[in-house]
Write a protein that holds these residues in place. Structure first.
Motif, mmCIF file in Angstrom:
data_model
loop_
_atom_site.group_PDB
_atom_site.id
_atom_site.type_symbol
_atom_site.label_atom_id
_atom_site.label_comp_id
_atom_site.label_asym_id
_atom_site.label_seq_id
_atom_site.Cartn_x
_atom_site.Cartn_y
_atom_site.Cartn_z
ATOM 1 N N LEU A 5 6.630 -4.366 7.397
ATOM 2 C CA LEU A 5 5.475 -3.664 7.935
ATOM 3 C C LEU A 5 5.788 -3.329 9.380
ATOM 4 O O LEU A 5 5.942 -4.221 10.213
ATOM 5 C CB LEU A 5 4.224 -4.543 7.839
ATOM 6 C CG LEU A 5 2.950 -4.011 8.523
ATOM 7 C CD1 LEU A 5 2.490 -2.701 7.896
ATOM 8 C CD2 LEU A 5 1.844 -5.048 8.468
ATOM 9 N N GLN A 6 5.940 -2.049 9.669
ATOM 10 C CA GLN A 6 6.355 -1.607 10.995
ATOM 11 C C GLN A 6 5.137 -1.407 11.889
ATOM 12 O O GLN A 6 4.068 -0.983 11.437
ATOM 13 C CB GLN A 6 7.134 -0.285 10.900
ATOM 14 C CG GLN A 6 8.394 -0.367 10.067
ATOM 15 C CD GLN A 6 9.565 -0.969 10.806
ATOM 16 O OE1 GLN A 6 9.533 -1.135 12.031
ATOM 17 N NE2 GLN A 6 10.625 -1.297 10.072
ATOM 18 N N SER A 7 5.313 -1.696 13.179
ATOM 19 C CA SER A 7 4.238 -1.438 14.141
ATOM 20 C C SER A 7 4.126 0.057 14.375
ATOM 21 O O SER A 7 5.070 0.819 14.157
ATOM 22 C CB SER A 7 4.520 -2.153 15.464
ATOM 23 O OG SER A 7 5.654 -1.587 16.096
ATOM 24 N N HIS A 8 2.951 0.486 14.854
ATOM 25 C CA HIS A 8 2.789 1.883 15.233
ATOM 26 C C HIS A 8 3.677 2.171 16.444
ATOM 27 O O HIS A 8 4.117 1.262 17.138
ATOM 28 C CB HIS A 8 1.331 2.164 15.590
ATOM 29 C CG HIS A 8 0.847 1.414 16.793
ATOM 30 N ND1 HIS A 8 0.565 0.064 16.765
ATOM 31 C CD2 HIS A 8 0.630 1.804 18.064
ATOM 32 C CE1 HIS A 8 0.165 -0.334 17.955
ATOM 33 N NE2 HIS A 8 0.206 0.699 18.775
ATOM 34 N N ILE A 9 3.970 3.435 16.700
ATOM 35 C CA ILE A 9 4.806 3.804 17.842
ATOM 36 C C ILE A 9 3.983 3.646 19.110
ATOM 37 O O ILE A 9 2.953 4.291 19.297
ATOM 38 C CB ILE A 9 5.311 5.254 17.712
ATOM 39 C CG1 ILE A 9 6.185 5.371 16.451
ATOM 40 C CG2 ILE A 9 6.106 5.662 18.938
ATOM 41 C CD1 ILE A 9 6.677 6.761 16.181
ATOM 42 N N PRO A 62 3.159 -7.778 4.333
ATOM 43 C CA PRO A 62 1.866 -7.939 5.012
ATOM 44 C C PRO A 62 1.248 -6.567 5.270
ATOM 45 O O PRO A 62 1.915 -5.530 5.150
ATOM 46 C CB PRO A 62 2.223 -8.667 6.303
ATOM 47 C CG PRO A 62 3.674 -8.430 6.497
ATOM 48 C CD PRO A 62 4.269 -8.272 5.152
ATOM 49 N N ARG A 63 -0.017 -6.569 5.668
ATOM 50 C CA ARG A 63 -0.743 -5.304 5.841
ATOM 51 C C ARG A 63 -1.414 -5.256 7.210
ATOM 52 O O ARG A 63 -1.675 -6.275 7.829
ATOM 53 C CB ARG A 63 -1.824 -5.168 4.756
ATOM 54 C CG ARG A 63 -1.288 -5.142 3.340
ATOM 55 C CD ARG A 63 -2.402 -5.217 2.298
ATOM 56 N NE ARG A 63 -3.015 -6.557 2.266
ATOM 57 C CZ ARG A 63 -4.270 -6.822 2.574
ATOM 58 N NH1 ARG A 63 -5.084 -5.851 2.958
ATOM 59 N NH2 ARG A 63 -4.735 -8.055 2.508
ATOM 60 N N ASP A 64 -1.663 -4.040 7.637
ATOM 61 C CA ASP A 64 -2.528 -3.770 8.787
ATOM 62 C C ASP A 64 -2.065 -4.491 10.046
ATOM 63 O O ASP A 64 -2.801 -5.285 10.640
ATOM 64 C CB ASP A 64 -3.967 -4.170 8.435
ATOM 65 C CG ASP A 64 -4.966 -3.599 9.440
ATOM 66 O OD1 ASP A 64 -4.626 -2.585 10.084
ATOM 67 O OD2 ASP A 64 -6.057 -4.167 9.584
ATOM 68 N N VAL A 99 7.088 -6.849 10.753
ATOM 69 C CA VAL A 99 6.755 -8.161 10.207
ATOM 70 C C VAL A 99 7.023 -8.134 8.707
ATOM 71 O O VAL A 99 6.654 -7.172 8.023
ATOM 72 C CB VAL A 99 5.281 -8.538 10.474
ATOM 73 C CG1 VAL A 99 4.958 -9.914 9.892
ATOM 74 C CG2 VAL A 99 4.984 -8.519 11.970
ATOM 75 N N THR A 100 7.683 -9.186 8.217
ATOM 76 C CA THR A 100 7.910 -9.329 6.781
ATOM 77 C C THR A 100 7.321 -10.649 6.303
ATOM 78 O O THR A 100 7.181 -11.599 7.082
ATOM 79 C CB THR A 100 9.413 -9.318 6.443
ATOM 80 O OG1 THR A 100 10.044 -10.442 7.071
ATOM 81 C CG2 THR A 100 10.076 -8.029 6.916
ATOM 82 N N ALA A 101 6.977 -10.705 5.023
ATOM 83 C CA ALA A 101 6.522 -11.949 4.403
ATOM 84 C C ALA A 101 7.702 -12.597 3.681
ATOM 85 O O ALA A 101 8.598 -11.908 3.183
ATOM 86 C CB ALA A 101 5.389 -11.669 3.422
#
Length: 551
Positions: free
Chosen positions: A461-465, A377-379, A448-450
């Motif tokens: 897709l990792q969250s920002h710190i 996933p993106r963004d 989050v992964t698809a």
């Protein structure tokens, strides 16, 4: 020899205690609708009882999800009767009390939606050969339409496995379900010769007859939706072993089920062998299934009804030991039946929920069908609304041809989040592109992964710190941690500092308004409070970060 086997099994259990919970593992239940054994308890005869019937199913699924069950085998074809509006067979009487009568809704569709909402797979459980009492609605109607297809044994009717039309008919029924419903699997029960059948053909020809039925069903399903799993529940002992006899009751020679051959041929994705035994009638045969899995999925079928004092009154340890050994062999576990699990027979539900299956698990991927990862996933955007984190993301790209992607969400105090650690998995098979997370998971880093319909998972897709303000870190100056002022702290006696993976690093009596943290290295930690009267439980007070030298 029995002592040697049991000693080896116990050694495997000890090994497990120090091992991580697997991220991929089938944890299933057989949810029986025959005679309403597990569900439904209420007959749907009007709008009120219909909603009560639905609520009862939701209550069962809530309990299963809370115990990290990920697969529900829902009995859908019962005895030539169904749990959905079929073109071929009448409604089962479990729904309304009268065979052929509609409950006023589609229970299979409802069950699928509710299972998926909770991140669980739903497999339609099809009873293949038995069709019930000879004069009952299902058998009677089928006999009128296909008079040469059934055989009467005593007062029971059975489809004839030696007739090619039997395979065609069951395949047609399975294809109806797969084409109309978003099921994750078709689960065949009693795909074998009946024990009471006077078999005139050779065992080899008998196995060929049953295998031909499986081939037809496999072709019908996979031509529609190749990601739908085909599974069955063979007898628990495949055949006699070189050192352990099946005592005249096995799949291969007694009832002509060549289940291991079906795996080898690639016409079966998953097996739930009915390993309804213990000690040396269980362990050697479980090993045999594992050694002949051909890369497919195996989950041990467990006789948890025998825990009941009305049955054999097994001790809980007989079942928990079988689960632990199955796990070490790479096998999942499946309970027969659902009610004995959710009723917490002998404390099984509590044990599994709080100990053995404390963390979630994803179902193993069908890599033999397809092994290409979907795009991540993106963004990913994370916003905090009080103590609730709201995650939103854009879809990845599915290369599998499946109808949709689902998403797995992970949380940790560590960044980046380790998605290989099952302890970090907090939501699986999420539908849509948004989730709200509260409670203890509400102040974390996220990934989050698809996941496609074959179970293949994308990269993370990792969250920002998150900033200190966003995660509301407890204040400290590198030497002293300022303690929060809340009711839980006032009632506690000890302060506990844990690492991000839950290891206790410090335990101190609460004596002042601060905690000396000079011995801790730079990093992120969790602060908990504990009451001396109950040292097995502690409550989380918050997170703090030590950074003595700013970058």
């Amino acid at each position: 020899m029995r002592k040697i086997i049991l000693t080896a099994c116990l050694a495997l259990v000890v090994m497990h205690l120090s091992a991580q919970t697997p991220k991929r593992e089938v944890r299933a239940v057989w949810l029986t609708t025959l005679s309403s054994l597990d569900w439904p308890a209420t007959k749907a005869t009007n709008s009120t009882t219909r909603e009560r019937q639905k609520r009862q199913l939701c209550d069962i699924l809530d309990k299963l999800a809370a115990a990290n069950i990920n697969t529900v085998l829902l009995q859908t074809r019962i005895r030539a009767t169904t749990l959905y509006p079929s073109e071929y067979e009448p409604w089962d009487a479990c729904l309304t009390g009268k065979a052929g009568q509609s409950p006023g809704y589609d229970p299979l569709q409802f069950a699928i939606e509710e299972c998926h909402r909770r991140g669980m797979e739903l497999h339609a459980w099809i009873v293949a050969i038995p069709v019930g009492k000879w004069n009952a609605a299902g058998c009677s109607q089928l006999n009128k339409r296909y008079p040469s297809l059934l055989r009467k044994i005593g007062d029971e009717g059975f489809m004839n496995p030696e007739k090619s039309q039997t395979g065609d008919y069951i395949a047609k029924l399975c294809q109806e379900i797969v084409s109309r419903y978003d099921v994750d699997g078709i689960h065949l029960d009693y795909i074998r010769y009946p024990e009471t059948w006077k078999q005139t053909v050779s065992k080899s020809e008998g196995r060929h007859n049953i295998t031909q039925i499986v081939r037809r069903i496999h072709s019908a399903i996979k031509s529609q939706k190749p990601w739908v799993k085909l599974s069955c529940s063979p007898l628990g002992k495949f055949d006699n072993l070189s050192r352990y006899d099946s005592r005249g009751w096995n799949a291969y020679n007694t009832v002509c089920q060549d289940a291991q051959g079906w795996l080898r041929e690639g016409i079966m994705d998953e097996l739930f062998p009915m390993l309804y035994f213990r000690d040396n009638n269980f362990y050697p045969f479980a090993i045999n299934w594992q050694e002949n899995s051909y890369g497919r999925i195996i989950a041990s079928g467990l006789a948890i009804w025998l825990l009941s004092r009305n049955e054999n009154n097994w001790p809980l340890t007989d079942i928990t030991r079988e689960i632990e050994v199955s796990r070490q062999l790479g096998l999942g576990h499946c309970y027969f039946r659902s009610r004995f699990f959710t009723d917490n027979t002998k404390g099984l539900y509590t044990h599994m929920k709080n100990m053995t299956d404390r963390y979630p698990a994803l179902v193993p991927a069908m890599t033999w069908e397809r092994d290409e990862q979907p795009d991540a996933p993106r963004d990913l955007k994370v916003t905090l609304e009080g103590d609730v984190a709201v995650l939103k993301w854009l879809s990845g790209v599915d290369h599998s041809g499946g109808p949709y992607l689902t998403y797995n969400v992970y949380a940790s105090h560590d960044c980046p989040v380790d998605i290989n650690d099952a302890r970090n998995l907090i939501a699986s098979r999420v539908q849509g592109n948004q989730i709200s997370i509260g409670g203890e998971n509400g102040q974390h880093y996220y990934a989050v992964t698809a996941m496609d319909r074959y179970g293949n998972e994308s990269g993370a897709l990792q969250s920002h710190i998150l900033s200190k303000q966003e995660i509301k870190l407890l204040k400290n100056d590198g030497r002293r941690l300022q303690l929060p002022t809340d009711q839980e702290l006032r009632t506690g006696d000890y302060l506990i500092v844990e690492s991000l993976v839950g290891n206790v690093l410090m335990s101190r009596p609460k004596t002042t308004d601060y905690l000396d943290i000079r011995r801790l290295k730079d990093g992120v930690y969790t602060l908990r409070v504990q009451n001396k009267r109950n040292k097995k439980q502690s409550r989380r007070l918050g997170t703090f970060m030590i950074r003595r030298q700013e970058e």
